[in-house]
Design a protein around this motif. Structure first.
Motif, mmCIF file in Angstrom:
data_model
loop_
_atom_site.group_PDB
_atom_site.id
_atom_site.type_symbol
_atom_site.label_atom_id
_atom_site.label_comp_id
_atom_site.label_asym_id
_atom_site.label_seq_id
_atom_site.Cartn_x
_atom_site.Cartn_y
_atom_site.Cartn_z
ATOM 1 N N LEU A 106 45.412 -54.034 -10.984
ATOM 2 C CA LEU A 106 44.865 -52.847 -10.326
ATOM 3 C C LEU A 106 43.375 -52.682 -10.585
ATOM 4 O O LEU A 106 42.636 -52.239 -9.697
ATOM 5 C CB LEU A 106 45.609 -51.587 -10.791
ATOM 6 N N ASN A 107 42.915 -53.020 -11.789
ATOM 7 C CA ASN A 107 41.489 -52.846 -12.066
ATOM 8 C C ASN A 107 40.632 -53.743 -11.178
ATOM 9 O O ASN A 107 39.543 -53.349 -10.745
ATOM 10 C CB ASN A 107 41.192 -53.098 -13.547
ATOM 11 N N ALA A 110 40.568 -52.120 -7.702
ATOM 12 C CA ALA A 110 39.651 -50.978 -7.704
ATOM 13 C C ALA A 110 38.202 -51.446 -7.618
ATOM 14 O O ALA A 110 37.384 -50.867 -6.892
ATOM 15 C CB ALA A 110 39.868 -50.138 -8.962
ATOM 16 N N GLU A 111 37.873 -52.517 -8.342
ATOM 17 C CA GLU A 111 36.513 -53.056 -8.311
ATOM 18 C C GLU A 111 36.167 -53.598 -6.924
ATOM 19 O O GLU A 111 35.043 -53.429 -6.444
ATOM 20 C CB GLU A 111 36.368 -54.161 -9.358
ATOM 21 N N LEU A 113 37.427 -52.590 -3.988
ATOM 22 C CA LEU A 113 37.230 -51.464 -3.076
ATOM 23 C C LEU A 113 35.855 -50.844 -3.279
ATOM 24 O O LEU A 113 35.167 -50.490 -2.311
ATOM 25 C CB LEU A 113 38.321 -50.408 -3.288
ATOM 26 N N GLU A 114 35.464 -50.717 -4.544
ATOM 27 C CA GLU A 114 34.168 -50.117 -4.857
ATOM 28 C C GLU A 114 33.022 -51.028 -4.427
ATOM 29 O O GLU A 114 32.060 -50.587 -3.796
ATOM 30 C CB GLU A 114 34.084 -49.844 -6.364
ATOM 31 N N LYS A 119 38.381 -49.038 2.000
ATOM 32 C CA LYS A 119 39.389 -48.058 1.612
ATOM 33 C C LYS A 119 40.753 -48.664 1.345
ATOM 34 O O LYS A 119 41.619 -48.003 0.781
ATOM 35 C CB LYS A 119 39.531 -46.998 2.716
ATOM 36 N N ARG A 120 40.931 -49.906 1.789
ATOM 37 C CA ARG A 120 42.232 -50.535 1.622
ATOM 38 C C ARG A 120 42.059 -52.052 1.620
ATOM 39 O O ARG A 120 41.038 -52.570 2.091
ATOM 40 C CB ARG A 120 43.209 -50.096 2.717
ATOM 41 N N ARG A 135 43.469 -46.665 -1.516
ATOM 42 C CA ARG A 135 42.992 -45.865 -2.642
ATOM 43 C C ARG A 135 44.085 -44.926 -3.132
ATOM 44 O O ARG A 135 44.218 -44.687 -4.333
ATOM 45 C CB ARG A 135 41.745 -45.084 -2.219
ATOM 46 N N LEU A 138 46.441 -46.779 -5.355
ATOM 47 C CA LEU A 138 45.847 -46.961 -6.680
ATOM 48 C C LEU A 138 46.029 -45.718 -7.539
ATOM 49 O O LEU A 138 46.360 -45.804 -8.729
ATOM 50 C CB LEU A 138 44.356 -47.278 -6.553
ATOM 51 N N LEU A 139 45.839 -44.555 -6.939
ATOM 52 C CA LEU A 139 46.021 -43.308 -7.684
ATOM 53 C C LEU A 139 47.465 -43.147 -8.128
ATOM 54 O O LEU A 139 47.740 -42.671 -9.233
ATOM 55 C CB LEU A 139 45.590 -42.115 -6.829
ATOM 56 N N LEU A 142 47.853 -45.326 -11.150
ATOM 57 C CA LEU A 142 47.169 -44.792 -12.321
ATOM 58 C C LEU A 142 47.909 -43.591 -12.903
ATOM 59 O O LEU A 142 47.792 -43.301 -14.094
ATOM 60 C CB LEU A 142 45.736 -44.392 -11.945
#
Length: 230
Positions: A106-107, A110-111, A113-114, A119-120, A135, A138-139, A142
């Motif tokens: 997941l990390n 997330a990286e 997407l950033e 967004k996906r 996103r 991911l939430l 988390l």
């Protein structure tokens, strides 16, 4: 956790020959911001986002020329159904698609997407699309207790998730585009939107009835079928 633990498995997709009318209809129906474009082998060949639809054919993102349908609006013209049907996903899609595989942590997602301001991201297995991580997904991940998914319990969690999604889809006829499931150490969390409170209760009961489930946190709620935002 990895992509396979949180991804939406019922992926809405189109083909290169799908009309813009069809693409826009799917984005509006499922309240999503993009849709993957796949070939007959379920390989991802592109993605159509809201940004692609707002960009004129052949123009870069920095271009100043308006899309054909905006030109028609500003000119006071009526955009005909035939003209909309004449445009296809293959003409407007972004071809260089960022993807991950089922085991991507997941990390790292997330990286991605950033870094790429997206967004996906589609999830692939043997080159074929098997899911999508947004996103929101991911939430959801988390929110679960972080566990080492190299431990023996991880495989059991994934099997529980797979079986529960299948039950919700096949037996309860829930649209899994709008529902997500996460499992951590036998603890199930249900997320998303259902048509009514009875569906939410039925999904919770189905999860509680499964062998190996320790607890169920039901975050499902009735409301407009707005889907998992991606």
């Amino acid at each position: 956790m990895q992509a396979k633990d949180i991804m939406t498995v019922n992926v809405i997709s189109v083909s290169e020959g799908s009309s813009i009318h069809e693409v826009v209809g799917l984005l509006l129906k499922y309240r999503i911001s993009a849709v993957p474009v796949v070939n007959s082998a379920r390989e991802v060949v592109g993605i159509v986002s809201e940004g692609d639809l707002l960009r004129p054919e052949g123009a870069s993102s920095a271009g100043t020329r308006r899309p054909w349908w905006l030109e028609a609006i500003f000119a006071g013209q009526t955009v005909t159904y035939e003209k909309a049907q004449g445009r296809t996903a293959g003409l407007v899609m972004t071809r260089n698609v960022i993807t991950v595989d089922e085991s991507t942590p997941l990390n790292e997602i997330a990286e991605l997407l950033e870094r790429h301001h997206i967004k996906r991201v589609p999830v692939l297995s043997d080159g074929r699309i098997v899911g999508i991580v947004s996103r929101a997904n991911l939430l959801h991940g988390l929110a679960d207790t972080i566990v080492d998914h190299h431990e023996p319990g991880a495989a059991k969690d994934r099997q529980l998730r797979h079986e529960l999604i299948k039950i919700l889809l096949d037996e309860h006829k829930l649209d899994t585009v709008f529902v997500n499931v996460t499992v951590s150490d036998g603890n199930v969390r249900l997320w998303g939107v259902v048509e009514n409170a009875d569906e939410a209760k039925a999904a919770e009961a189905a999860a509680k009835a499964m062998a190996g489930v320790k607890s169920v946190e039901n975050n499902l709620g009735p409301g407009p079928m707005s889907g998992v935002p991606i």
